[in-house]
Write an enzyme that holds these catalytic residues in place. Structure first.
Site, mmCIF file in Angstrom:
data_model
loop_
_atom_site.group_PDB
_atom_site.id
_atom_site.type_symbol
_atom_site.label_atom_id
_atom_site.label_comp_id
_atom_site.label_asym_id
_atom_site.label_seq_id
_atom_site.Cartn_x
_atom_site.Cartn_y
_atom_site.Cartn_z
ATOM 1 N N PRO A 232 14.058 29.176 -45.213
ATOM 2 C CA PRO A 232 14.892 27.988 -45.480
ATOM 3 C C PRO A 232 14.578 27.263 -46.751
ATOM 4 O O PRO A 232 15.391 27.054 -47.392
ATOM 5 C CB PRO A 232 14.953 27.303 -44.202
ATOM 6 C CG PRO A 232 14.627 28.235 -43.022
ATOM 7 C CD PRO A 232 13.608 29.266 -43.680
ATOM 8 N N GLY B 259 37.332 44.787 -58.162
ATOM 9 C CA GLY B 259 36.491 44.980 -59.248
ATOM 10 C C GLY B 259 37.411 45.945 -59.911
ATOM 11 O O GLY B 259 38.351 45.626 -61.090
ATOM 12 N N ARG B 260 36.830 47.132 -59.979
ATOM 13 C CA ARG B 260 37.312 48.538 -60.717
ATOM 14 C C ARG B 260 38.871 48.448 -61.193
ATOM 15 O O ARG B 260 39.306 48.671 -62.343
ATOM 16 C CB ARG B 260 36.670 49.819 -60.350
ATOM 17 C CG ARG B 260 35.190 49.824 -60.699
ATOM 18 C CD ARG B 260 34.761 51.089 -60.221
ATOM 19 N NE ARG B 260 34.792 51.335 -58.927
ATOM 20 C CZ ARG B 260 33.777 51.048 -57.919
ATOM 21 N NH1 ARG B 260 32.848 50.457 -58.268
ATOM 22 N NH2 ARG B 260 34.068 51.406 -56.453
ATOM 23 N N LEU C 175 24.697 36.291 -55.381
ATOM 24 C CA LEU C 175 23.421 36.732 -55.046
ATOM 25 C C LEU C 175 22.974 37.101 -53.718
ATOM 26 O O LEU C 175 21.832 37.384 -53.543
ATOM 27 C CB LEU C 175 22.514 35.980 -55.788
ATOM 28 C CG LEU C 175 22.740 35.717 -57.530
ATOM 29 C CD1 LEU C 175 21.773 34.929 -57.980
ATOM 30 C CD2 LEU C 175 23.029 37.333 -57.898
ATOM 31 N N LYS C 176 23.672 36.297 -52.752
ATOM 32 C CA LYS C 176 23.575 36.796 -51.205
ATOM 33 C C LYS C 176 22.078 36.230 -50.726
ATOM 34 O O LYS C 176 21.525 37.073 -50.305
ATOM 35 C CB LYS C 176 23.710 38.253 -50.945
ATOM 36 C CG LYS C 176 25.326 38.765 -51.001
ATOM 37 C CD LYS C 176 25.441 40.308 -50.834
ATOM 38 C CE LYS C 176 26.798 40.664 -50.876
ATOM 39 N NZ LYS C 176 26.933 40.815 -52.498
ATOM 40 N N ASP D 57 31.484 44.127 -62.573
ATOM 41 C CA ASP D 57 30.421 45.216 -62.391
ATOM 42 C C ASP D 57 30.428 46.232 -63.693
ATOM 43 O O ASP D 57 30.705 47.381 -63.542
ATOM 44 C CB ASP D 57 30.935 45.984 -61.151
ATOM 45 C CG ASP D 57 31.079 45.137 -60.010
ATOM 46 O OD1 ASP D 57 30.036 44.024 -59.751
ATOM 47 O OD2 ASP D 57 31.719 45.611 -59.074
ATOM 48 N N GLN E 124 33.874 51.058 -50.390
ATOM 49 C CA GLN E 124 34.453 50.023 -49.499
ATOM 50 C C GLN E 124 34.818 51.153 -48.428
ATOM 51 O O GLN E 124 35.901 51.651 -48.648
ATOM 52 C CB GLN E 124 35.418 49.065 -50.008
ATOM 53 C CG GLN E 124 34.903 48.275 -51.180
ATOM 54 C CD GLN E 124 33.786 47.259 -50.938
ATOM 55 O OE1 GLN E 124 33.578 47.088 -49.813
ATOM 56 N NE2 GLN E 124 33.051 46.908 -51.905
ATOM 57 N N THR F 51 12.997 28.402 -49.417
ATOM 58 C CA THR F 51 13.379 29.131 -50.679
ATOM 59 C C THR F 51 15.088 29.166 -51.005
ATOM 60 O O THR F 51 15.213 28.997 -51.919
ATOM 61 C CB THR F 51 12.725 30.645 -50.451
ATOM 62 O OG1 THR F 51 11.354 30.447 -50.340
ATOM 63 C CG2 THR F 51 13.243 31.568 -51.638
ATOM 64 N N ARG G 31 42.126 46.382 -52.573
ATOM 65 C CA ARG G 31 42.440 47.385 -53.489
ATOM 66 C C ARG G 31 44.000 47.486 -53.587
ATOM 67 O O ARG G 31 44.659 47.730 -52.611
ATOM 68 C CB ARG G 31 41.997 48.719 -52.875
ATOM 69 C CG ARG G 31 40.747 49.039 -52.973
ATOM 70 C CD ARG G 31 39.844 48.996 -54.313
ATOM 71 N NE ARG G 31 38.694 49.793 -54.196
ATOM 72 C CZ ARG G 31 37.703 48.786 -54.585
ATOM 73 N NH1 ARG G 31 37.783 47.479 -54.089
ATOM 74 N NH2 ARG G 31 36.241 49.068 -54.503
#
Length: 252
Positions: free
Chosen positions: A82, A225-226, A76-77, A26, A205, A84, A196
């Protein structure tokens, strides 16, 4: 390159293949993401590229990370009609990503189309997973969009549907992991954001666990992530997390 495909019929835990840690890249730009990648080893983690990074840097960033030896989760969820979604998933497979995801709320026909689109790729197909309930959402959030019941119950319903469509696993909260392992079996991969390390801020979150807690309830892949990307020494932070996940590691 042949990538690991997790089948819902497999008796092996997905954790047996590679690191269970997926680092969320991120960052504001590709240069920062690549600088991070140069500070850690591919054996320590996979790397996740989300909407912001992919919109900005595109397939070139995926290829740059692959050239450094990393397996890439393209987050990218996809959620569309269908046909596409099938084409989008196929394009991700052509790019050579390790994992790609779709929204389970897109329904049975959409998920089945995504699965069918990967058949021609055989052993080179990416792991295909579905997003159940975003970890930023709670019961109240779901009621706000007309979904009754708990976030946990809804996530389980969507996971069972995804498995029936032939997907390899789901993105879910760690709080649903134990129930999903019981309902879907050990070979159905659980990919969990909201992880975490002890002492880290929960950020945006709402439903979080530590890596060890997540492993104990059946999570296969942990998205972090962070706490890693913003660490003074990311490689050392990763090493500490991986050590904790080893048998007896929490006592070291």
């Amino acid at each position: 390159m042949t990538r690991t495909i997790l089948s819902s019929s497999s008796s092996l835990s997905p954790q047996q293949a590679g690191s269970p840690v997926i680092v969320a890249l991120d960052y504001a730009d590709a240069r920062q993401a690549l600088a991070f990648a140069d500070r850690v080893a591919p054996s320590q983690c996979r790397l996740k590229i989300g909407k912001e990074m992919f919109t900005q840097a595109g397939p070139a960033l995926v290829r740059d990370l692959q050239q450094r030896g990393f397996e890439v989760f393209l987050d990218l969820k996809f959620h569309d009609i269908p046909n596409t979604v099938a084409k989008a998933v196929s394009a991700a497979a052509e790019l050579g990503v390790w994992m790609v995801n779709v929204h389970a709320s897109g329904g049975e026909r959409m998920m089945a189309a995504a699965r069918e689109a990967l058949v021609p790729f055989g052993a080179d197909a990416p792991v295909l997973i579905a997003v159940t309930v975003l970890t930023s959402m709670n019961d109240e959030d779901l009621r706000g969009i007309g979904i009754a019941g708990s976030a946990s119950d809804h996530a389980v319903r969507l996971a069972i549907l995804a498995q029936a469509c032939g997907l390899d696993g789901v993105v879910c909260s760690a709080w649903e992991a134990a129930r999903l392992k019981t309902d879907c079996g050990a070979g159905f991969a659980l990919v969990t954001p909201g992880i975490r390390p002890t002492g880290s801020d929960a950020g945006d979150q709402r439903r979080v666990m530590t890596p060890l807690q997540a492993q104990q309830v059946g999570v296969d892949y942990m998205v972090i992530g962070r706490p890693i990307t913003q660490a003074a020494d990311p490689a050392a932070t990763l090493a500490a997390i991986l050590q904790e996940l080893q048998p007896g590691g929490a006592d070291v």
